[in-house]
Design a protein around this motif. Structure first.
Motif, PDB file in Angstrom:
ATOM      1  N   LYS A  23      55.877  60.802  34.348  1.00 10.41           N
ATOM      2  CA  LYS A  23      56.279  60.995  32.951  1.00 10.41           C
ATOM      3  C   LYS A  23      57.762  61.357  32.826  1.00 10.41           C
ATOM      4  CE  LYS A  23      54.876  63.491  28.835  1.00 10.41           C
ATOM      5  NZ  LYS A  23      53.856  64.335  28.247  1.00 10.41           N
ATOM      6  N   SER A  24      58.310  62.026  33.835  1.00  9.47           N
ATOM      7  CA  SER A  24      59.713  62.440  33.759  1.00  9.47           C
ATOM      8  C   SER A  24      60.684  61.340  34.188  1.00  9.47           C
ATOM      9  CB  SER A  24      59.942  63.696  34.601  1.00  9.47           C
ATOM     10  OG  SER A  24      59.813  63.402  35.973  1.00  9.47           O
ATOM     11  N   ILE A  25      60.174  60.254  34.766  1.00  8.40           N
ATOM     12  CA  ILE A  25      61.070  59.189  35.224  1.00  8.40           C
ATOM     13  C   ILE A  25      60.860  57.855  34.504  1.00  8.40           C
ATOM     14  CG2 ILE A  25      61.467  60.217  37.487  1.00  8.40           C
ATOM     15  CD1 ILE A  25      59.460  58.221  38.662  1.00  8.40           C
ATOM     16  N   LEU A  26      59.709  57.705  33.827  1.00 15.05           N
ATOM     17  CA  LEU A  26      59.430  56.466  33.092  1.00 15.05           C
ATOM     18  C   LEU A  26      59.130  56.754  31.634  1.00 15.05           C
ATOM     19  CD1 LEU A  26      57.074  54.438  35.482  1.00 15.05           C
ATOM     20  CD2 LEU A  26      59.528  54.157  35.163  1.00 15.05           C
ATOM     21  N   LYS A  27      59.551  55.842  30.782  1.00 18.67           N
ATOM     22  CA  LYS A  27      59.186  55.872  29.369  1.00 18.67           C
ATOM     23  C   LYS A  27      58.226  54.712  29.146  1.00 18.67           C
ATOM     24  CE  LYS A  27      63.569  55.341  28.561  1.00 18.67           C
ATOM     25  NZ  LYS A  27      64.866  55.086  28.001  1.00 18.67           N
ATOM     26  N   TYR A  28      57.287  54.880  28.230  1.00 17.56           N
ATOM     27  CA  TYR A  28      56.430  53.744  27.922  1.00 17.56           C
ATOM     28  C   TYR A  28      56.505  53.390  26.453  1.00 17.56           C
ATOM     29  CZ  TYR A  28      52.602  56.300  25.683  1.00 17.56           C
ATOM     30  OH  TYR A  28      51.845  57.035  24.818  1.00 17.56           O
ATOM     31  N   GLU A  29      56.225  52.135  26.188  1.00 15.98           N
ATOM     32  CA  GLU A  29      56.243  51.627  24.824  1.00 15.98           C
ATOM     33  C   GLU A  29      54.971  50.815  24.605  1.00 15.98           C
ATOM     34  OE1 GLU A  29      59.151  48.882  21.998  1.00 15.98           O
ATOM     35  OE2 GLU A  29      59.695  49.219  24.089  1.00 15.98           O
ATOM     36  N   GLN A  30      54.353  51.016  23.462  1.00 19.41           N
ATOM     37  CA  GLN A  30      53.199  50.200  23.094  1.00 19.41           C
ATOM     38  C   GLN A  30      53.713  48.798  22.756  1.00 19.41           C
ATOM     39  OE1 GLN A  30      50.199  50.929  23.481  1.00 19.41           O
ATOM     40  NE2 GLN A  30      50.010  53.133  23.375  1.00 19.41           N
ATOM     41  N   PRO A  31      52.966  47.767  23.093  1.00 22.32           N
ATOM     42  CA  PRO A  31      53.469  46.397  22.919  1.00 22.32           C
ATOM     43  C   PRO A  31      53.204  45.769  21.561  1.00 22.32           C
ATOM     44  CG  PRO A  31      51.390  46.330  24.025  1.00 22.32           C
ATOM     45  CD  PRO A  31      51.705  47.791  23.820  1.00 22.32           C
ATOM     46  N   SER A  32      52.723  46.537  20.592  1.00 25.09           N
ATOM     47  CA  SER A  32      52.260  45.956  19.328  1.00 25.09           C
ATOM     48  C   SER A  32      53.299  45.056  18.653  1.00 25.09           C
ATOM     49  CB  SER A  32      51.787  47.042  18.372  1.00 25.09           C
ATOM     50  OG  SER A  32      52.763  48.029  18.225  1.00 25.09           O
ATOM     51  N   LYS A  33      54.570  45.408  18.705  1.00 22.36           N
ATOM     52  CA  LYS A  33      55.577  44.567  18.041  1.00 22.36           C
ATOM     53  C   LYS A  33      55.951  43.320  18.840  1.00 22.36           C
ATOM     54  CE  LYS A  33      59.095  47.936  19.277  1.00 22.36           C
ATOM     55  NZ  LYS A  33      60.009  48.898  18.731  1.00 22.36           N
ATOM     56  N   TYR A  34      55.402  43.194  20.064  1.00 22.73           N
ATOM     57  CA  TYR A  34      55.699  42.031  20.915  1.00 22.73           C
ATOM     58  C   TYR A  34      54.485  41.109  21.085  1.00 22.73           C
ATOM     59  CZ  TYR A  34      59.268  45.449  22.028  1.00 22.73           C
ATOM     60  OH  TYR A  34      60.248  46.401  21.934  1.00 22.73           O
ATOM     61  N   LEU A  35      53.403  41.398  20.368  1.00 23.14           N
ATOM     62  CA  LEU A  35      52.184  40.594  20.494  1.00 23.14           C
ATOM     63  C   LEU A  35      52.395  39.196  19.918  1.00 23.14           C
ATOM     64  CD1 LEU A  35      49.410  43.179  19.552  1.00 23.14           C
ATOM     65  CD2 LEU A  35      49.855  42.197  21.808  1.00 23.14           C
ATOM     66  N   VAL A  36      51.873  38.211  20.617  1.00 22.33           N
ATOM     67  CA  VAL A  36      51.929  36.833  20.154  1.00 22.33           C
ATOM     68  C   VAL A  36      50.865  36.649  19.066  1.00 22.33           C
ATOM     69  CG1 VAL A  36      50.344  35.919  21.922  1.00 22.33           C
ATOM     70  CG2 VAL A  36      52.081  34.445  20.953  1.00 22.33           C
ATOM     71  N   LEU A  37      51.208  35.919  18.017  1.00 23.87           N
ATOM     72  CA  LEU A  37      50.261  35.688  16.928  1.00 23.87           C
ATOM     73  C   LEU A  37      49.416  34.440  17.165  1.00 23.87           C
ATOM     74  CD1 LEU A  37      52.550  36.538  13.861  1.00 23.87           C
ATOM     75  CD2 LEU A  37      50.887  38.007  15.017  1.00 23.87           C
ATOM     76  N   ASP A  38      50.066  33.354  17.565  1.00 21.72           N
ATOM     77  CA  ASP A  38      49.380  32.083  17.786  1.00 21.72           C
ATOM     78  C   ASP A  38      48.951  31.982  19.251  1.00 21.72           C
ATOM     79  OD1 ASP A  38      48.440  29.500  17.799  1.00 21.72           O
ATOM     80  OD2 ASP A  38      50.399  28.566  17.436  1.00 21.72           O
ATOM     81  N   THR A  39      47.655  31.900  19.485  1.00 20.84           N
ATOM     82  CA  THR A  39      47.155  31.850  20.864  1.00 20.84           C
ATOM     83  C   THR A  39      46.981  30.418  21.382  1.00 20.84           C
ATOM     84  OG1 THR A  39      44.883  32.056  20.070  1.00 20.84           O
ATOM     85  CG2 THR A  39      46.013  34.091  20.734  1.00 20.84           C
ATOM     86  N   ASN A  40      47.489  29.441  20.659  1.00 21.74           N
ATOM     87  CA  ASN A  40      47.523  28.063  21.163  1.00 21.74           C
ATOM     88  C   ASN A  40      48.811  27.910  21.960  1.00 21.74           C
ATOM     89  OD1 ASN A  40      45.115  27.222  19.967  1.00 21.74           O
ATOM     90  ND2 ASN A  40      46.163  26.878  18.013  1.00 21.74           N
ATOM     91  N   TYR A  41      48.755  28.285  23.233  1.00 16.27           N
ATOM     92  CA  TYR A  41      49.948  28.321  24.062  1.00 16.27           C
ATOM     93  C   TYR A  41      50.375  26.927  24.496  1.00 16.27           C
ATOM     94  CZ  TYR A  41      48.246  33.113  24.373  1.00 16.27           C
ATOM     95  OH  TYR A  41      47.790  34.356  24.067  1.00 16.27           O
ATOM     96  N   SER A  42      51.656  26.788  24.689  1.00 11.67           N
ATOM     97  CA  SER A  42      52.234  25.549  25.176  1.00 11.67           C
ATOM     98  C   SER A  42      52.403  25.643  26.694  1.00 11.67           C
ATOM     99  CB  SER A  42      53.603  25.347  24.515  1.00 11.67           C
ATOM    100  OG  SER A  42      54.286  24.275  25.106  1.00 11.67           O
ATOM    101  N   SER A  43      52.567  24.509  27.340  1.00 14.90           N
ATOM    102  CA  SER A  43      52.887  24.503  28.772  1.00 14.90           C
ATOM    103  C   SER A  43      54.380  24.258  28.992  1.00 14.90           C
ATOM    104  CB  SER A  43      52.058  23.435  29.496  1.00 14.90           C
ATOM    105  OG  SER A  43      52.337  22.169  28.933  1.00 14.90           O
ATOM    106  N   ASP A  44      55.142  24.198  27.914  1.00 14.83           N
ATOM    107  CA  ASP A  44      56.583  23.961  27.964  1.00 14.83           C
ATOM    108  C   ASP A  44      57.301  25.238  28.410  1.00 14.83           C
ATOM    109  OD1 ASP A  44      59.254  23.426  27.583  1.00 14.83           O
ATOM    110  OD2 ASP A  44      59.048  22.793  25.485  1.00 14.83           O
TER     111      ASP A  44
END
Length: 184
Positions: A23-44
């Motif tokens: 806890k004293s050497i790492l910070k953590y962040e919840q990923p909610s603002k980085y979540l992908v909305l469309d789950t139809n992923y591309s292979s590009d």
């Protein structure tokens, strides 16, 4: 790689006497603002990668440029499985069960990632682990110069292994080609 990592961190454990909490050497962040909305992923692969911390890691690519993580190196940590990956590129994530970990001042993030990999964290329980079990964990932390030296050494070793694997694959393909054309 695992053998060398094991030897290096065994030396750290034997030499360093001061313990610090994760806890004293790492910070953590919840990923909610980085979540992908469309789950139809591309292979590009020229698009933004969508990550998960488990063995699949890159599960596809998305055109969603908004809300991507682009703050620099981080560790993505799957709170349920305790799988983790070191990431140094922009991305989006699939799951909110991921913690995005970054280092505090005078801490080399790659070193901490390698240390946590050395500890071989795993769980048989399907629960959130980071806050209750990982953050309060204590590890021995050498000075920043030693952290950087070890992290750089292990990174160079990883790069060398990747190159050798690529060469092996190319030689295997060449061998298959020659064998296929040997008796024509």
């Amino acid at each position: 790689m695992n053998t060398i990592r094991y030897r290096l961190f065994k030396q750290v454990i034997e030499k360093e006497k001061e313990f610090v909490k994760i806890k004293s050497i790492l910070k953590y962040e919840q990923p909610s603002k980085y979540l992908v909305l469309d789950t139809n992923y591309s292979s590009d692969s020229s698009l933004i990668p969508v990550l998960t911390a488990n063995k699949a890691f890159v599960i596809g690519y998305t055109e969603e440029a908004f809300g991507k993580y682009d703050k620099g190196p981080c560790i993505i940590f799957d709170d349920f499985t305790m799988d983790m990956k070191f990431v140094n590129f922009s991305f989006k994530v699939k799951s909110s069960a991921i913690k995005i970990l970054t280092s505090r001042e005078n801490v080399n993030l790659k070193f901490v990632f390698e240390y946590l990999s050395f500890l071989n964290l795993s769980s048989k329980e399907h629960k959130r682990h980071y806050i209750s079990e990982i953050e309060p964990m204590e590890i021995q932390l050498p000075n920043y110069c030693q952290q950087k030296y070890m992290a750089d050494f292990l990174s160079k070793l990883e790069d060398k292994i990747k190159i050798e694997q690529e060469i092996f694959l190319l030689l295997t393909k060449r061998k298959q080609y020659f064998l296929a054309h040997l008796f024509i």
